[in-house]
Scaffold this motif. Sequence first.
Motif, mmCIF file in Angstrom:
data_model
loop_
_atom_site.group_PDB
_atom_site.id
_atom_site.type_symbol
_atom_site.label_atom_id
_atom_site.label_comp_id
_atom_site.label_asym_id
_atom_site.label_seq_id
_atom_site.Cartn_x
_atom_site.Cartn_y
_atom_site.Cartn_z
ATOM 1 N N LYS A 154 47.397 45.918 37.562
ATOM 2 C CA LYS A 154 46.061 46.290 37.081
ATOM 3 C C LYS A 154 45.299 45.130 36.446
ATOM 4 C CE LYS A 154 46.396 50.783 37.911
ATOM 5 N NZ LYS A 154 45.690 51.265 39.127
ATOM 6 N N ALA A 155 45.959 43.990 36.303
ATOM 7 C CA ALA A 155 45.287 42.850 35.668
ATOM 8 C C ALA A 155 45.704 41.556 36.354
ATOM 9 C CB ALA A 155 45.633 42.782 34.183
ATOM 10 N N VAL B 243 40.940 47.656 38.201
ATOM 11 C CA VAL B 243 41.708 46.410 38.063
ATOM 12 C C VAL B 243 40.819 45.360 37.394
ATOM 13 C CG1 VAL B 243 42.857 44.538 39.320
ATOM 14 C CG2 VAL B 243 43.117 46.921 40.090
ATOM 15 N N VAL B 244 41.336 44.688 36.370
ATOM 16 C CA VAL B 244 40.541 43.647 35.720
ATOM 17 C C VAL B 244 40.997 42.272 36.204
ATOM 18 C CG1 VAL B 244 39.918 44.975 33.668
ATOM 19 C CG2 VAL B 244 42.030 43.669 33.666
#
Lengths: 218, 218
Positions: B172-173, B188-189
Motif C-alpha cells: 500500500k506504500a 496506494v500512496v
Amino acid sequence: MEEKYISKAVIARLPRYYRYLGNLMDEHVERISSADLSKIMKVTSSQIRQDLNNFGGFGQQGYGYNVKYLYNEIGKILGLDQQYNMIILGAGNLGTALANYQHFANRGWNVIAVFDRDPGKHGGRVREGVEIYSLDDLEKYLDHNRIDIACLAIPASVAQKYATCMIRHGIKAIWNFAHTDLEVPEDVVVENVHLSESLMQLSYRMTHKNKNKDREKD
Amino acid sequence: MEEKYISKAVIARLPRYYRYLGNLMDEHVERISSADLSKIMKVTSSQIRQDLNNFGGFGQQGYGYNVKYLYNEIGKILGLDQQYNMIILGAGNLGTALANYQHFANRGWNVIAVFDRDPGKHGGRVREGVEIYSLDDLEKYLDHNRIDIACLAIPASVAQKYATCMIRHGIKAIWNFAHTDLEVPEDVVVENVHLSESLMQLSYRMTHKNKNKDREKD
C-alpha cells in the motif's frame, strides 16, 4: 525570451515536462497536442497550455507542440544546455550510486572526482575515469580545477566543515544529502535531498490515509 | 488532539521541526523558547508559534516549549511511533545505501529484505540480517510476510511492472526512486525521490542566480 519572467510554480514543474518530452523524443514523436500530453502526464490541458505558453505561442490550436523545440527551450531554462563539473564527497554506497548515474553525464553534469576519508579507497575508482582522492587533498584539488557543483554524501556531523572549506575555495553550488541545514553565504546555492524527511512524508500519508478517507465520507 | 485538522503546509514543515527537536534532545535541552528555536532554525518566531500551536498550548509565554513532549507529538503525527516493515527492490549502490541508513531503523522503518535480479547477489547480505533474494521470489515472499513499504531502487523501465505486481500482493506504500511516475490505485500512496529533478532545480538556480541579482539591482 530571455527576459521573460517565469513563476516559481512553473519552474518547479519544468523537470517533469522535460522528462515527458524527452521520452516522446525517444519514441520519435515530433508533435503533440496539449490534450494528448494531458493524458500521459495526468494534468489538465489548461494547466499545460498555461505552463507552456511561457515558451512562446508554439502550441497552435489543432497543431500541437513541437516536441524537440519545447524540450530544448525547457532545457535551456533549466541550464541543461551547459556543462557542469561535479565532485562528490563520500565514496560510500550513496556517493558511488550518484557517481554512476548515467543520466547525469547525458545532461551535462560530469562527475570528475570523488573524495573519501578512507585511505583504503584512495587511488581507486568509482567508475572508469573517476578516481577517489583523500579528503585531505580537497583544497589543493579545488585550487587547480574548475568545479561547479559539490555533492555532499558524507555524514551530517562533518558536512558543514567541508561545505565551508569548499566555499572558501570557490564552490558556489552544493547538492546536499547530509541530513543537516548548511549555513552558506548568499551567493551560494544549496539544494537539499533529505531522504528521511521524504520517508516521513510517506509515513504521514500512510498513517492518515484512512482517517482522510473517513473524513471525506462524512 | 487526534481530531484536529493540520494544514498541508504545516505537515510539510514537521520533519524539520522533528529533526531540530531531536538534536536538542541529544543535547539534553528540556525547554526552548520560540525565540531561541527561531534563531537555530532560521524561521520567524511567529511562524514557529503558529505551527506549534497546532499541538496544544504548551508553549507558554516566557516558559518555552517542552522539547521532548513536542518531539513525541510531532513523531505521532508523522506516524513515527509505529514500526514499518520495508523491502527494497534493487541491491545496487542506491538500494544498498538505503538498506544501511542507521536512522531508518531508529525511526521504526525496518528494512527486512532486499530483492535483486542478479543471481550473483542472491543469498548475500546488504548488512547483518538483511538477505538479498531473487526478484523471482518477490510474490511468494509478499504472500508470507507483512510488508508496509516497498522501496523501488530499480531502473525506470521495470518500475511499473514490479509496482503493479506488489500492489496485487497487498503493498500500500511505495517509496519510488525510479525516474518515472507510477500508476497506482487510489488506496496506494507513492512518495517519489527523483534525483535528477533535484539536480535540475539546482542547475536552474545556478543559471539564474546572477540574472535574479541583476533584476534586484534594477
